[in-house]
Structures are given as structure tokens and as C-alpha cells.
Design an enzyme around this catalytic site. Structure first.
Site, mmCIF file in Angstrom:
data_model
loop_
_atom_site.group_PDB
_atom_site.id
_atom_site.type_symbol
_atom_site.label_atom_id
_atom_site.label_comp_id
_atom_site.label_asym_id
_atom_site.label_seq_id
_atom_site.Cartn_x
_atom_site.Cartn_y
_atom_site.Cartn_z
ATOM 1 N N CYS B 33 -6.094 -0.262 8.761
ATOM 2 C CA CYS B 33 -5.448 -1.566 8.903
ATOM 3 C C CYS B 33 -4.524 -1.596 10.111
ATOM 4 O O CYS B 33 -3.955 -2.626 10.439
ATOM 5 C CB CYS B 33 -4.645 -1.903 7.658
ATOM 6 S SG CYS B 33 -5.598 -1.751 6.172
ATOM 7 N N CYS B 63 2.064 -2.181 15.051
ATOM 8 C CA CYS B 63 2.374 -3.194 16.062
ATOM 9 C C CYS B 63 3.882 -3.321 16.259
ATOM 10 O O CYS B 63 4.674 -2.614 15.639
ATOM 11 C CB CYS B 63 1.793 -4.526 15.623
ATOM 12 S SG CYS B 63 2.500 -5.104 14.088
ATOM 13 N N CYS B 107 3.959 -6.208 7.554
ATOM 14 C CA CYS B 107 4.652 -5.116 8.252
ATOM 15 C C CYS B 107 6.017 -4.863 7.619
ATOM 16 O O CYS B 107 6.455 -3.722 7.489
ATOM 17 C CB CYS B 107 4.844 -5.447 9.729
ATOM 18 S SG CYS B 107 3.302 -5.740 10.590
#
Lengths: 376, 128
Positions: B33, B63, B107
Site C-alpha cells: 500500500c 508519502c 496516513c
């Protein structure tokens, strides 16, 4: 230092083109459909650009229609299909092809998505085997927008004997020779803004006699294949952009590409995606293991280097690039892929700066990555 | 897409690295992922004898949002008692960062999960 290495996304419009286009906003602003001399002059300008494109792909100007861009051209080409038809395309197409193909499936059109090998090439035997009596159209991208791989259209064209053959040539146009006769093409899509022309302009090659399923109704423009007043300044700019392409630039860009590939692959745990030899002159796609691409892209952005990534995190779906998955990259490596795309404006000095910054950022991101211990 | 604060935390991450003799370790996420977070905590005691997070370090593959939330959550828990740290939610972390794009919510959940997992790991070790 600002280094723009996202030329597969779009390019800077050449100053000469802007100057020429301006005249078509303020002086020669006629509607090409008007019968007075303002209209006639506008029509002549359109046809001049048509002629330039036609010549570039070895055909006649009455086989070129103008559109709003590559995506519209791709939509228009595929929409030739009707219920019961069979389409063959690939797993590495631009979204404007595969989204259209998915939509066609909902309308009762059968679609085969060809696999590619690890370099990104279509298997010609698989193509031959996929053809059946309902196969009406084969659509295969010429130069891939993500990994730069160039398909052998001549060989594919030979297989498509009594079948229509379309190619998305948005990235390859003016970088590789395209001969619609030699390649046995019936349809081909082009775009202006990838070659330093304006955005919002594209073209579709339509072989003589072929009837399209018109998508924009309301006028007889473009040989009654696409309604709407033509974007005259944009089309003039598109023609001029083609005229400004120099063979020497293509060669020089290719040399810069090879230099950047060589230097970036010196960084440990990197790999080149796509073919080494049959590759668009301006495309570099590299995976950096243990790093997530969005982080790398954003750090480079802050240092002035503009690139793009196949990472899921940069997409709205959180899925990594379908092209990178199609060439067999594991998800975690696909996440760490960066595309650098060059243009005639790219300099060696810019690339040296880029290499330095990529090394710095890769080092930092690997330092904060928990993956290194697992992979020792 | 990201606000200035998120980009600032992403650009200048704080508390990253590992604690060699950690008291608890949490590792969450999945490379498929595109997000993996590992968090180490070192537990100590304050003057009143309560257990506190004396030190905390993280490592993240992910990210900008994942990196910024990792950095922020460690800043928020450092020096806090275990009881206080347990109460920290992903919404609080996101709020401290001035918000995240909706698609990046997962996140911030990862940061909360990594912290929870590290605390649970510590409590399990203590029982042994």
C-alpha cells in the site's frame, strides 16, 4: 535552480509560436466556417496546419481532423465501436484509452487487454491469438507515456489485415517517424502541447472512407466528424510547433537521456523501467527501492527539480501505476518510481544539478525508511 | 494539496531514527500500500513515579503525509505519561498539522496505530 523535467506532462510553448498565435486572436480572428474573407483566411490557416501534420505522417490533409487534444482523439477513435464488436488493446495504455475501453465494456463491447513483457513490449503472438471474427479494432500505444517503450507498429500493422488499427501517438509524435501507410493505421491520435505547442489542441488521423461515431454534434466542421468552431490560434500554433522540430534536437535529447540514465543507475538499488533501446528519446523512468515516490518527488520539487511519480500516494485511487504493475514490478517498487522527461530546452548543467539533488534526497529518505533492515 | 505546516514537517522531520534499547516497538502498514511506519519508545519515570515516554523515534516508508504525521505524533507524545499518550488520536495529530487532504487520512491512522502498537508491545514485555 529550477529544472523542469516533466515534459511528458506538458512542455513550454515556444515564444515564436505565441507570437504567431496572438495574431489569430487579434487580427485574423475569423470563424473558418464564415464565407467572407475573414472566414476564408482562417480556413486557409487551418488547412495549412492540416497539411503540415498530414505530411509528417505521410498522408493527405483530408484525413486529419482537429480535436481538443490527445484524450479527445483517443475517445473519438475508440467510440467507432458498436455493441457486439471486439476491441484489442493493452494493459499499458493512457487513461484516455483504458477508461474509454472500460466504458465500452459497459455498452456491450468485448475488450481484450494484452499483456506486456517486463520491458513493456506487446507479445505479437498473443495479439494474433486474440483476434476473432468480431474483432473490429486494435488500439496500441506507440510510445508509452510512463516508461517510454516504443512498440513495433509496423509489425503490429501487418497483423491487423482486415481490422482497424489505431495508435495513441501523443508521446511519440515528432520524436519517431510515423508513416500511417507503412504501419497500416486507420486511426492515430496526436497532441500539440507535448511538442512545445499550445494546450487544448490535438488531431486525429482518420483513414479516408472511415465513418466515426460523432461525439460533438452541432456543426459540419472537420469534415462533419467533429462539431464546434475550430480553435484557430491553437491549431496554427500546433502546425508551427511541428515546423520547429529539429532532427538535431531529438538526437541531443537522446544523448542527455542516456547520460541521466547512466548516472542515476549508479545510485545503489535503482532500476530502469522500460526498454533500454526502444525508448522515447526524452523518457527516463527509474525505481528507487526502499523509497516512496511521492516523498522523493516533493523533496525534489522543493529543491527546484520538477518530476512525476508512479507512486500510489500521488494518485487519487491510492493504487500504483497500472503500467508499472503490468511490467511486473512488485507494488513496493512501483511506489518508488520517478519519471524524468526531457525536452529540447534541457541542458547538461540542469541534469548535473538533478543528479546531485536526487542523490541527496534518496540518501535522506532511505535514512528514515524502516525497510532497509528487512531487505539486508 | 498539502498545507505549509505539513510540508514543513515533511521537509524537516523530527525524531527520526531508532532507539537501540527500546522499551516498546510498533510496526504497522504494508509496503504494497506504500506505507510502513516503525515506532520505538523508551519508557522512564517522572518525579511523581508515573511512567512516561522518555524518548521516541520513528522510521517511515511513505508519502509526505505519512512522514509529517510520524514526525508530529512523536513530538506530541514525547514527555507525556503513558496514559496521556494512549489518548492521542489520529484526529488530534491531523489537527495539529492544520489538516490533511481527505485521501491521506489513512496516513494519520497509521501514526496512531504505530503508537498504540508500541505501547502495547511495552506492556506485554513488562508482564513477562
Amino acid at each position: 535552480m529550477e529544472v523542469y523535467l516533466d515534459n511528458s506532462a506538458t512542455t513550454q510553448v515556444d515564444g515564436k509560436i505565441i507570437k504567431l498565435m496572438n495574431k489569430y486572436f487579434s487580427e485574423n480572428y475569423g470563424n473558418p466556417s464564415s464565407l467572407h474573407d475573414f472566414g476564408r483566411r482562417a480556413k486557409e490557416s487551418l488547412d495549412k496546419s492540416r497539411e503540415i501534420i498530414a505530411k509528417k505522417i505521410n498522408t493527405n490533409k483530408d484525413e486529419i481532423i482537429f480535436t481538443s487534444g490527445g484524450s479527445e482523439s483517443n475517445n473519438l477513435a475508440l467510440n467507432i465501436l458498436k455493441e457486439g464488436d471486439h476491441l484489442i488493446t493493452t494493459k499499458i495504455e493512457h487513461p484516455s484509452i483504458f477508461e474509454t475501453a472500460k466504458n465500452l465494456e459497459r455498452k456491450g463491447i468485448k475488450v481484450t487487454y494484452l499483456n506486456v513483457n517486463k520491458e513493456g513490449f506487446v507479445d505479437l503472438d498473443e495479439l494474433k491469438k486474440s483476434i476473432n471474427k468480431n474483432t473490429k479494432l486494435v488500439s496500441i500505444i506507440h510510445g508509452n507515456n510512463e516508461i517510454g517503450v516504443i512498440q513495433d507498429l509496423e509489425a503490429i500493422g501487418k497483423i491487423c489485415k482486415n481490422i482497424l488499427f489505431h495508435t495513441d501517438a501523443v508521446q511519440s509524435f515528432c520524436k519517431i517517424n510515423i508513416d500511417v501507410n507503412k504501419f497500416n493505421l486507420s486511426l492515430a491520435s496526436f497532441s500539440s502541447h507535448k511538442i512545445h505547442g499550445p494546450k487544448g489542441v490535438g488531431a486525429l488521423y482518420v483513414k479516408k472512407g472511415l465513418e466515426l461515431n460523432k461525439m460533438i454534434l452541432g456543426g459540419h466542421q472537420e469534415m462533419n466528424k467533429r462539431g464546434g468552431t475550430e480553435n484557430v490560434p491553437g491549431i496554427v500554433g500546433f502546425g508551427e510547433a511541428i515546423k520547429l522540430i529539429k532532427e538535431n534536437d531529438i538526437k541531443r535529447i537522446g544523448e542527455l537521456r542516456d547520460f541521466l540514465i547512466k548516472e542515476l543507475l549508479k545510485i545503489p538499488r535503482t532500476r530502469l523501467n522500460g526498454s533500454k533501446n526502444k525508448r522515447l528519446c526524452n523518457n527516463i523512468n527509474i525505481s528507487f527501492e526502499l523509497i516512496e515516490g511521492e516523498g522523493l518527488m516533493l523533496h525534489l520539487d522543493m529543491k527546484g527539480v520538477k518530476v512525476s511519480t508512479g507512486s500510489a500516494c500521488s494518485s487519487q485511487t491510492l493504487e500504483p501505476s497500472h503500467v508499472l504493475i503490468a511490467i511486473g514490478l512488485p507494488h513496493e517498487i512501483a511506489h518508488g518510481s520517478i519519471r524524468f522527461s526531457l525536452s529540447k530546452n534541457t541542458t547538461k548543467k540542469e541534469l548535473l544539478y538533478t543528479i546531485k539533488k536526487v542523490k541527496e534526497v534518496a540518501k535522506l529518505l532511505r535514512k528514515i525508511s524502516p525497510l532497509k533492515d528487512d531487505t539486508k | 494539496m498539502y498545507n505549509k505546516k505539513v510540508l514543513d514537517y515533511f521537509r524537516h522531520p523530527k525524531n527520526y531514527g531508532v532507539i537501540k534499547n527500546y522499551s516498546g516497538r510498533g510496526k504497522v502498514g504494508n509496503p504494497r500500500c506504500g506505507d510502513i511506519m516503525e515506532l520505538h519508545i523508551k519508557i522512564g519515570k517522572d518525579k511523581r513515579g508515573r511512567e512516561i515516554i522518555k524518548d521516541v523515534k520513528w522510521q517511515t516508508f511513505g508519502c509526505a503525509a505519512a512522514i509529517a504525521t510520524s514526525s508530529m505524533v512523536t513530538e506530541m507524545v514525547k514527555g507525556k505519561t503513558l496514559e496521556e499518550a494512549k489518548k492521542i488520536s489520529n484526529q488530534q495529530v491531523t489537527k495539529k498539522l492544520g489538516g490533511l487532504p481527505p485521501i491521506k487520512t489513512h496516513c494519520s491512522i497509521l501514526a496512531e496505530e504505530a503508537l498504540d502498537s508500541a505501547i502495547k508491545d511495552y506492556e506485554k514485555r513488562k508482564k513477562k
